[in-house]
Design an enzyme around this catalytic site. Structure first.
Site, PDB file in Angstrom:
ATOM      1  CE  LYS A  16      58.274  26.758  12.866  1.00 16.78           C
ATOM      2  NZ  LYS A  16      57.141  26.167  12.091  1.00 16.78           N
ATOM      3  NE  ARG A  91      61.968  26.862   7.522  1.00 14.34           N
ATOM      4  CZ  ARG A  91      61.088  27.599   8.203  1.00 14.34           C
ATOM      5  NH1 ARG A  91      61.464  28.323   9.216  1.00 14.34           N
ATOM      6  NH2 ARG A  91      59.842  27.586   7.849  1.00 14.34           N
ATOM      7  NE  ARG A 130      49.779  31.231   9.873  1.00 15.48           N
ATOM      8  CZ  ARG A 130      50.925  30.585   9.780  1.00 15.48           C
ATOM      9  NH1 ARG A 130      51.592  30.277  10.858  1.00 15.48           N
ATOM     10  NH2 ARG A 130      51.368  30.238   8.614  1.00 15.48           N
ATOM     11  NE  ARG A 164      53.297  33.314   7.198  1.00 14.41           N
ATOM     12  CZ  ARG A 164      54.001  32.392   7.850  1.00 14.41           C
ATOM     13  NH1 ARG A 164      54.009  32.383   9.169  1.00 14.41           N
ATOM     14  NH2 ARG A 164      54.680  31.496   7.192  1.00 14.41           N
ATOM     15  NE  ARG A 175      54.771  27.917   4.690  1.00 15.90           N
ATOM     16  CZ  ARG A 175      53.745  28.446   5.333  1.00 15.90           C
ATOM     17  NH1 ARG A 175      52.720  28.950   4.660  1.00 15.90           N
ATOM     18  NH2 ARG A 175      53.724  28.477   6.649  1.00 15.90           N
TER      19      ARG A 175
HETATM   20  P1  AP5 Z   1      51.591  29.008  14.294  1.00 16.40           P
HETATM   21  O1  AP5 Z   1      51.989  29.109  15.729  1.00 16.40           O
HETATM   22  O2  AP5 Z   1      51.462  30.246  13.513  1.00 16.40           O
HETATM   23  O3  AP5 Z   1      52.536  27.932  13.548  1.00 16.40           O
HETATM   24  P2  AP5 Z   1      54.066  28.031  13.102  1.00 16.40           P
HETATM   25  O4  AP5 Z   1      54.702  26.740  13.494  1.00 16.40           O
HETATM   26  O5  AP5 Z   1      54.680  29.283  13.601  1.00 16.40           O
HETATM   27  O6  AP5 Z   1      53.859  28.020  11.548  1.00 16.40           O
HETATM   28  P3  AP5 Z   1      54.529  28.899  10.388  1.00 16.40           P
HETATM   29  O7  AP5 Z   1      53.618  28.774   9.225  1.00 16.40           O
HETATM   30  O8  AP5 Z   1      54.875  30.258  10.879  1.00 16.40           O
HETATM   31  O9  AP5 Z   1      55.834  28.074  10.133  1.00 16.40           O
HETATM   32  P4  AP5 Z   1      56.726  28.113   8.900  1.00 16.40           P
HETATM   33  O10 AP5 Z   1      57.876  27.349   9.439  1.00 16.40           O
HETATM   34  O11 AP5 Z   1      56.124  27.577   7.678  1.00 16.40           O
HETATM   35  O12 AP5 Z   1      56.926  29.668   8.586  1.00 16.40           O
HETATM   36  P5  AP5 Z   1      58.068  30.703   8.948  1.00 16.40           P
HETATM   37  O13 AP5 Z   1      57.429  31.998   9.183  1.00 16.40           O
HETATM   38  O14 AP5 Z   1      58.989  30.155   9.958  1.00 16.40           O
HETATM   39  O15 AP5 Z   1      50.201  28.189  14.252  1.00 16.40           O
HETATM   40  C1  AP5 Z   1      49.481  28.028  13.041  1.00 16.40           C
HETATM   41  C2  AP5 Z   1      47.969  28.205  13.279  1.00 16.40           C
HETATM   42  O16 AP5 Z   1      47.487  27.131  14.088  1.00 16.40           O
HETATM   43  C3  AP5 Z   1      47.604  29.499  14.033  1.00 16.40           C
HETATM   44  O17 AP5 Z   1      46.412  30.011  13.497  1.00 16.40           O
HETATM   45  C4  AP5 Z   1      47.407  29.052  15.489  1.00 16.40           C
HETATM   46  O18 AP5 Z   1      46.462  29.864  16.166  1.00 16.40           O
HETATM   47  C5  AP5 Z   1      46.918  27.606  15.313  1.00 16.40           C
HETATM   48  N1  AP5 Z   1      47.425  26.720  16.367  1.00 16.40           N
HETATM   49  C6  AP5 Z   1      48.656  26.727  16.950  1.00 16.40           C
HETATM   50  N2  AP5 Z   1      48.758  25.729  17.876  1.00 16.40           N
HETATM   51  C7  AP5 Z   1      47.566  25.073  17.846  1.00 16.40           C
HETATM   52  C8  AP5 Z   1      47.044  23.938  18.570  1.00 16.40           C
HETATM   53  N3  AP5 Z   1      47.781  23.300  19.513  1.00 16.40           N
HETATM   54  N4  AP5 Z   1      45.793  23.534  18.277  1.00 16.40           N
HETATM   55  C9  AP5 Z   1      45.029  24.181  17.346  1.00 16.40           C
HETATM   56  N5  AP5 Z   1      45.466  25.260  16.641  1.00 16.40           N
HETATM   57  C10 AP5 Z   1      46.712  25.693  16.891  1.00 16.40           C
HETATM   58  O19 AP5 Z   1      58.878  30.765   7.570  1.00 16.40           O
HETATM   59  C11 AP5 Z   1      58.309  31.330   6.419  1.00 16.40           C
HETATM   60  C12 AP5 Z   1      59.256  31.240   5.249  1.00 16.40           C
HETATM   61  O20 AP5 Z   1      60.443  31.986   5.532  1.00 16.40           O
HETATM   62  C13 AP5 Z   1      59.763  29.844   4.886  1.00 16.40           C
HETATM   63  O21 AP5 Z   1      58.867  29.147   4.043  1.00 16.40           O
HETATM   64  C14 AP5 Z   1      61.093  30.174   4.179  1.00 16.40           C
HETATM   65  O22 AP5 Z   1      60.849  30.618   2.876  1.00 16.40           O
HETATM   66  C15 AP5 Z   1      61.610  31.346   4.982  1.00 16.40           C
HETATM   67  N6  AP5 Z   1      62.500  30.961   6.097  1.00 16.40           N
HETATM   68  C16 AP5 Z   1      62.304  31.216   7.424  1.00 16.40           C
HETATM   69  N7  AP5 Z   1      63.300  30.724   8.164  1.00 16.40           N
HETATM   70  C17 AP5 Z   1      64.166  30.140   7.293  1.00 16.40           C
HETATM   71  C18 AP5 Z   1      65.396  29.434   7.450  1.00 16.40           C
HETATM   72  N8  AP5 Z   1      65.935  29.239   8.673  1.00 16.40           N
HETATM   73  N9  AP5 Z   1      66.003  28.961   6.341  1.00 16.40           N
HETATM   74  C19 AP5 Z   1      65.480  29.151   5.109  1.00 16.40           C
HETATM   75  N10 AP5 Z   1      64.319  29.814   4.879  1.00 16.40           N
HETATM   76  C20 AP5 Z   1      63.669  30.313   5.965  1.00 16.40           C
HETATM   77 MG    MG Z   2      55.501  30.981  12.651  1.00 13.08          MG
END
Ligand code: AP5
Ligand code: MG
Ligand code: ZN
Length: 218
Positions: A16, A91, A130, A164, A175
């Protein structure tokens, strides 16, 4: 430029953030990553940061009440007027319903909801490899997406990188569980409304971008 309002849905590590940053650059609309906003609150030591730190580090979801309040504020800010890419919100079904009400009240339409689909077994490797630039936030991966020159950020030339706290394997499992139980029901929610597009996220990063842009430009 056309106003675009987009939601990206996908599992942790699904890509994402990687895709949202590219779309931000290509379409001139801002990425609103709720994860990034919460992590910034934690590092600044704000009241919000203190409140959510334990939840995030345990890999659990922050309460709907906190998240809905936070996103409404961001969507009313000036920099969201020309469009936005929601990365990590909604979410839960409650968040999605609250967002629908808010958008209708403010006469904003959604252009697309895009699910980036990636099988569970690939996600642990993606997340544990990552890292990102401490200066500009550009994301990288030990195997799949290294900076062009080792140790130097492609985007800003920065040389400091960070990992992270919630990217440890035990936390990632939590997660994933939260995603499968609480977030994946959004896929049928948006499919019923008729604005869901599913993209295969298990292909090269640039190809994923190309598929998303085909949906947005259609
Ligand atoms: P990356 O692009 O970083 O993936 P991502 O989908 O952004 O993954 P996140 O870990 O950020 O998602 P998340 O939903 O767990 O965390 P968030 O920060 O939203 O890609 C990952 C890796 O793969 C990178 O190294 C990249 O280079 C590589 N990659 C990407 N595409 C690729 C491909 N096609 N092929 C190969 N490699 C690839 O949330 C964190 C925390 O915040 C949650 O756990 C929760 O506690 C809280 N939170 C956030 N939003 C909410 C909400 N709305 N409600 C409740 N809690 C929330
Ligand atoms: Mg992310
Ligand atoms: Zn950088």
């Amino acid at each position: 430029m056309k106003v675009r309002r987009i939601i990206l849905i996908g599992p942790p590590g699904g890509g994402k953030g990687t895709q949202a940053k590219q779309l931000e650059a290509d379409y001139g609309i801002i990425q609103l990553s709720t994860g990034d906003i919460l992590r910034e609150a934690i590092s600044s030591g704000s009241e919000l940061g203190e409140k959510v730190k334990g939840t995030i580090e345990g890999g659990n979801l922050v309460s709907d009440e906190v998240m809905i309040g936070l996103i409404k504020e961001r969507l009313l800010a000036n920099d969201s007027r020309s469009g936005f890419i929601l990365d990590g919100f909604p979410r839960t079904i409650s968040q999605a319903k609250a967002l629908n009400v808010f958008l209708a009240e403010n006469e904003m339409d959604l252009d697309a909801v895009i699910e980036i689909n990636v099988p569970d077994e690939l996600l642990i490797e993606r997340i544990t490899g990552r890292f990102s630039c401490s200066n500009c936030g550009q994301g990288y991966h030990d195997t799949f997406n290294m900076p062009k020159v080792e140790g130097i950020c492609n985007e800003c030339g920065g040389t400091d990188f960070a990992r992270r706290k919630d990217d440890k394997e035990e936390t990632v499992k939590n997660r994933l569980l939260a995603y499968n139980e609480q977030t994946s029901p959004l896929i049928s929610f948006y499919s019923k409304i008729g604005i869901l597009s599913v993209i295969d996220g298990n292909q090269d990063i640039k190809l994923v971008t190309k598929c998303i842009k085909e949906v947005l430009d259609a």
